[in-house]
Design an enzyme around this catalytic site. Structure first.
Site, short mmCIF file in Angstrom:
data_model
loop_
_atom_site.label_atom_id
_atom_site.label_comp_id
_atom_site.label_asym_id
_atom_site.label_seq_id
_atom_site.Cartn_x
_atom_site.Cartn_y
_atom_site.Cartn_z
N ASN A 86 0.85 -1.19 0.00
CA ASN A 86 0.00 0.00 0.00
C ASN A 86 0.88 1.24 0.00
OD1 ASN A 86 -2.33 -1.59 0.23
ND2 ASN A 86 -2.15 -1.67 2.46
N GLY A 92 -4.09 3.17 1.10
CA GLY A 92 -4.44 2.64 2.41
C GLY A 92 -3.25 2.45 3.34
N GLN A 93 -2.13 3.12 3.04
CA GLN A 93 -0.95 2.96 3.89
C GLN A 93 -1.15 3.69 5.21
OE1 GLN A 93 2.78 4.21 2.10
NE2 GLN A 93 4.00 3.32 3.75
N HIS A 99 6.27 -1.76 3.54
CA HIS A 99 6.08 -3.15 3.94
C HIS A 99 5.26 -3.87 2.89
CE1 HIS A 99 3.11 -0.49 5.79
NE2 HIS A 99 2.22 -1.44 5.56
N HIS A 101 2.59 -6.81 2.46
CA HIS A 101 1.70 -7.72 3.17
C HIS A 101 1.74 -9.08 2.47
CE1 HIS A 101 -0.73 -4.64 5.48
NE2 HIS A 101 -0.25 -3.86 4.53
P1 DGP Z 1 -0.73 -0.52 5.97
O1 DGP Z 1 -2.16 -0.15 6.19
O2 DGP Z 1 -0.49 -1.12 4.60
O3 DGP Z 1 0.22 0.61 6.30
O4 DGP Z 1 -0.44 -1.70 6.99
C1 DGP Z 1 0.07 -1.51 8.27
C2 DGP Z 1 -0.13 -2.80 9.03
O5 DGP Z 1 0.73 -2.78 10.16
C3 DGP Z 1 -1.55 -3.02 9.55
O6 DGP Z 1 -2.08 -4.21 8.95
C4 DGP Z 1 -1.38 -3.21 11.05
C5 DGP Z 1 0.09 -3.45 11.22
N1 DGP Z 1 0.68 -2.92 12.43
C6 DGP Z 1 0.60 -1.64 12.88
N2 DGP Z 1 1.33 -1.49 14.01
C7 DGP Z 1 1.90 -2.71 14.25
C8 DGP Z 1 2.79 -3.18 15.25
O7 DGP Z 1 3.21 -2.48 16.18
N3 DGP Z 1 3.15 -4.49 15.17
C9 DGP Z 1 2.71 -5.31 14.16
N4 DGP Z 1 3.13 -6.57 14.17
N5 DGP Z 1 1.89 -4.88 13.19
C10 DGP Z 1 1.49 -3.60 13.24
#
Ligand code: DGP
Length: 113
Positions: A86, A92-93, A99, A101
């Protein structure tokens, strides 16, 4: 820099790490959207895909190689999986450390929401 994913990379915040090498780290998403929801990130802080430079090009390859390895390790390569990056608001980032997914363990639909 106050980046939650950099803190997972440096170990100051614990992540449920499933794979790592010199360039990338992969850990389970806190807000899983599938039986297997893993985030594959570069160790280097790159905020969005827009911020990749020519010298970062190999990192995309590393993310893909890590995804293939994880799929094999989890036994989902044959059934399949989804990879998503994203970028910025419309993409939707929400976390500004690039990262990928990795989603697996169920059948996904298209188009995405
Ligand atoms: P996006 O929306 O593409 O930026 O995805 C961010 C993702 O990161 C979301 O699915 C939730 C995950 N996320 C946010 N904070 C943390 C964290 O502290 N630890 C982990 N493992 N995941 C996290």
């Amino acid at each position: 820099m106050d980046c939650i994913f950099c803190k997972i990379v440096d170990g100051s915040i614990k992540g449920d790490i499933v794979y790592e090498n010199d360039d990338v780290v992969a850990f389970r998403d806190l807000n899983a959207q599938a039986p297997h929801h893993i985030l594959i990130i570069p160790r280097k802080h790159i905020a969005t895909v827009n911020d990749f430079t020519a010298e970062d090009a190999s990192i995309f390859g590393q993310l893909g190689q890590a995804a293939k390895q994880i799929a094999g390790d989890l036994g989902v390569a044959e059934n399949g999986y989804r990879l998503v990056l994203n970028c910025n608001d419309d993409g939707g980032q929400t976390v500004y450390h690039t990262h990928m997914h990795f989603l697996a363990g169920r059948t996904f639909t298209w188009p995405p929401g």
